[in-house]
Enzyme design. Structure first.
Site, short mmCIF file in Angstrom:
data_model
loop_
_atom_site.label_atom_id
_atom_site.label_comp_id
_atom_site.label_asym_id
_atom_site.label_seq_id
_atom_site.Cartn_x
_atom_site.Cartn_y
_atom_site.Cartn_z
N SER A 103 -35.96 98.58 24.16
CA SER A 103 -35.73 97.49 25.13
C SER A 103 -34.84 97.97 26.26
CB SER A 103 -35.06 96.31 24.42
OG SER A 103 -34.62 95.34 25.36
N TYR B 127 -28.78 91.91 18.99
CA TYR B 127 -30.07 92.44 19.44
C TYR B 127 -29.89 93.73 20.23
CZ TYR B 127 -34.53 92.64 21.97
OH TYR B 127 -35.72 93.04 22.50
#
Length: 692
Positions: free
Chosen positions: A569, A582
């Site tokens: 990500s 996350y």
């Protein structure tokens, strides 16, 4: 309007091809003769409709028929130059075509055109080939059928065989067909229904005779220790041996940048054959029917150890036997090749037999591999029948070579389309029932890969696999040749092992792993619980580690290199608000890429990462509540979140799952085959996440 003869021919073909006892996949051909109006003269013209080269009876359609003028086809008899120039006659068929002629005529076209009967079937039934390959097949044919079915000694398919059968039909008006030595059967009749009845009479009568007169142990007494393992043990051992078997089958093609795809079966008939004391003798004799050995090679590789030996001993023995197999195949080629023979196509086996476990078959794609296995099962059935009433005596190796390295077969191979970029590659994609994972699996399949869709929800994984397979043209019956859906909890070590085993058993190996499974909870530090932290780290950090570690073993054993791709990500680089669990997990994944790239490179395994951002539409994570959470953080409506993310990028473009899938494909393609340890941003340009 379709000619009635054509309608009846296609319907007959479908019925015959639907039952494997009648003929093998893509084997045999059927025909009908009739009249149509010549558009040039407006006069009736006699035509032959016959299944074209490479088609399958069970799925035959009108475009799969060759259409020829009978007067011109029969006139070829007067110019036939003899057996030594047999191959020239196939090109001559092109001058007999009616109109555009439909499908390319097969080598058996002469048989159908020259036999004086309105309808002809040429089939490869196991029961018929059992008689055709029995040492005293001629006597057995006479004993079983009297004078209604005539024996034809082996002759290579072609124009002369058509002349032979035409002469036999003329000399034996009482006959309904013939048994072709080493090959199959041919039947004829005045109507389509009568011809079908004659074909089935020959097939079923032969099968009844073998069942009633055959000895109960045609493969000899069972060998101690070579019997089938319990199902779970043999499936686990098959998964453990699959990478070695694929390595063996792919040594030549792997050197050319290609890979074989595999198929595994533990059919009880295979296990019975492998347990028998006569299995080594029979396997060494090879197959006989041309359709069989063209797909299975002249003979299989048979492991000569019982299945209870340690895996390391079994794999070492397979590799040693492979070296002997390659030397033997080279000697076979050298012994029979002529100066103008096609070049050797490789010395690796297409069939690998493991007693107590089952059969691995290999081909350029899953369908080819599966069909090769079906053909060797046909061969086992043939051996059983022949050995039960006589001795199995296939055609000699010189004849096998003439067909395997037939110039016509080489020309057919040359006409095949070039493989797609990822043809022969086997991919496992986690979290692939939706979003980025599903889009990635679909792109890989579109580029020729076989894909395993792994997801927590088995039903959704199976549905996604079927949808992806249909999207690249697979029929409803054959979606598993392209994609399979499996259940996988990436946080569970045993579940990950089962998922990798499932991939190995589905396609014979593993080349490409995409660590995509993920989830996210958007919370500020003080609201992030230990459970929130553990859940995200378990799925993405631990899960990626477990999948990569479990997949790396088979990939190393295959000796074919491979790819591992992490869907990380932008957050692995960029420090955003309310996102500690996350983002920390994604940073863990990003560093796994670097670590594994450094460690696995010596095995030719490349490890790279993709850093997406703002993938809202189609995303499983956003649909699960993440979208609402992030929208609240940024103070926008959830429906406008994609637009918000696009607006903050340099390119002002929204990122979709398909864009991430494109990057996965590119990083696994030949164009980047010297690249490892790379992270590719797919975020439409987020300057704060630039790598530096």
């Amino acid at each position: 309007m379709t000619n009635q003869a054509v309608t009846e021919l296609i319907e007959r073909s479908h019925r015959l091809g639907a039952d494997k006892k009648n003929t093998n996949y893509a084997g045999g051909n059927t025909s009908a003769k009739g009249t149509a109006t010549d558009p040039v003269t407006s006069q009736p013209v006699e035509l032959l409709w016959v299944k074209g080269s490479g088609g399958d009876l069970g799925t035959l359609t009108e475009p799969g028929l060759s259409v020829l003028r009978l007067d011109r086809l029969r006139a070829l008899v007067d110019v036939y130059p003899g057996v030594e120039r047999e191959d020239e006659m196939v090109a001559a068929f092109d001058h007999c075509l009616f109109g555009k002629g439909g499908a390319a005529p097969s080598i058996d076209t002469a048989m159908h055109g020259l036999v004086d009967a309105p309808h002809v079937d040429h089939l490869h039934p196991d029961s018929g080939i059992a008689l055709a390959t029995a040492a005293d097949g001629e006597r057995l044919t006479r004993e079983i059928f009297g004078d209604t079915v005539v024996w034809v000694p082996w002759r290579r398919p072609g124009f002369q065989l058509g002349l032979d059968i035409a002469a036999i039909k003329q000399a034996n008006p009482q006959a309904i067909g013939c048994v072709l030595g080493g090959h199959g059967i041919t039947a004829w009749g005045d109507t389509s229904a009568e011809t079908e009845r004659h074909s089935l009479t020959i097939i079923d009568t032969a099968a009844r005779y073998l069942a009633e007169h055959g000895r109960p142990d045609p493969f000899g007494p069972p060998r101690d220790g070579f019997g089938p393992l319990p199902r779970e043990r043999r499936r686990a051992l098959a998964a453990a041996l699959a990478p070695t078997a694929r390595s063996i089958a792919s040594q030549d093609s792997g050197a050319q940048g290609r890979r074989m795809v595999g198929h595994f079966t533990d059919d009880e008939r295979v296990l019975e054959f492998l347990a028998g004391s006569e299995a080594p003798r029979l396997a060494a004799l090879g197959t006989s029917c041309p359709d069989h050995f063209l797909r299975t090679k002249v003979r299989p590789l048979l492991l000569d150890l019982p299945p209870d030996r340690p895996v390391e001993e079994l794999t070492a023995r397979l590799r040693a036997l492979h070296e002997s197999y390659r030397a033997d195949y080279q000697a076979y080629y050298d012994a029979h090749a002529e100066p103008d023979s096609p070049a050797i196509r490789g010395t690796d086996p297409a069939i690998v037999l493991v007693p107590g476990v089952g059969m691995f078959s290999f081909g350029k794609d899953k369908q080819t591999a599966r069909v090769a296995g079906e053909f060797y099962l046909n061969a086992i059935n043939v051996m059983r029948g022949a050995e039960s009433v006589s001795t199995y005596a296939p055609i000699d190796e010189a004849e096998k070579f003439r067909i395997e390295y037939w110039a016509l077969e080489e020309a057919k191979l040359a006409r095949m389309p070039q493989p797609k970029e990822l043809a022969g590659r086997i991919a496992l994609v986690t979290g692939a029932a939706s979003g980025i994972g599903k889009a990635t699996a679909a792109r890989l399949a579109a580029e020729g890969a076989c894909v395993v869709i792994a997801d927590l929800d088995a039903a959704k994984a199976e549905a996604a696999a079927a949808e992806i397979a249909r999207g690249v043209g697979a029929s409803a019956q054959n979606t598993a040749d392209v994609a399979v859906g499996i259940v996988a909890d990436v946080t569970d070590e045993a579940a990950v092992q089962r998922a990798v085993d499932d991939a190995l058993l589905a396609f014979g190996g593993l080349d490409l792993v995409v660590n995509n499974a993920g989830l996210s909870l958007s919370k500020p530090l003080l609201e992030t619980t230990v459970a929130d932290w553990d859940l995200q780290h378990d799925v993405m950090a631990r899960g990626s580690f477990l999948v990569s570690r479990t997949a790396a073993g088979p990939m190393i054993e295959q000796r074919l290199g491979g790819d591992i791709v992490y869907i990380s990500s932008k957050n692995s680089i960029f420090a955003g608000p309310n996102n500690i669990a996350y983002s920390a997990t994604k940073a863990d994944q990003a560093h796994q890429v670097r670590l594994l790239a450094a460690e696995l490179g010596e095995h030719g395994i490349r490890v790279n990462g993709i850093n997406p951002d703002g993938v809202v539409r189609g995303s499983g994570i956003f649909a699960g509540g993440w979208g609402a959470q992030r929208a609240a953080v940024y103070g926008v409506a959830e429906d406008d979140l994609g637009k918000y993310y696009a607006g903050r990028t340099i390119l002002k473009r929204e990122v979709l799952p398909e864009h991430v899938a494109n990057a996965v494909f590119v990083v696994c393609s030949r164009d980047l085959d010297h690249t490892t340890g790379l992270h590719i941003p797919v975020d439409a340009g987020v300057a704060a996440a630039f790598l530096r």
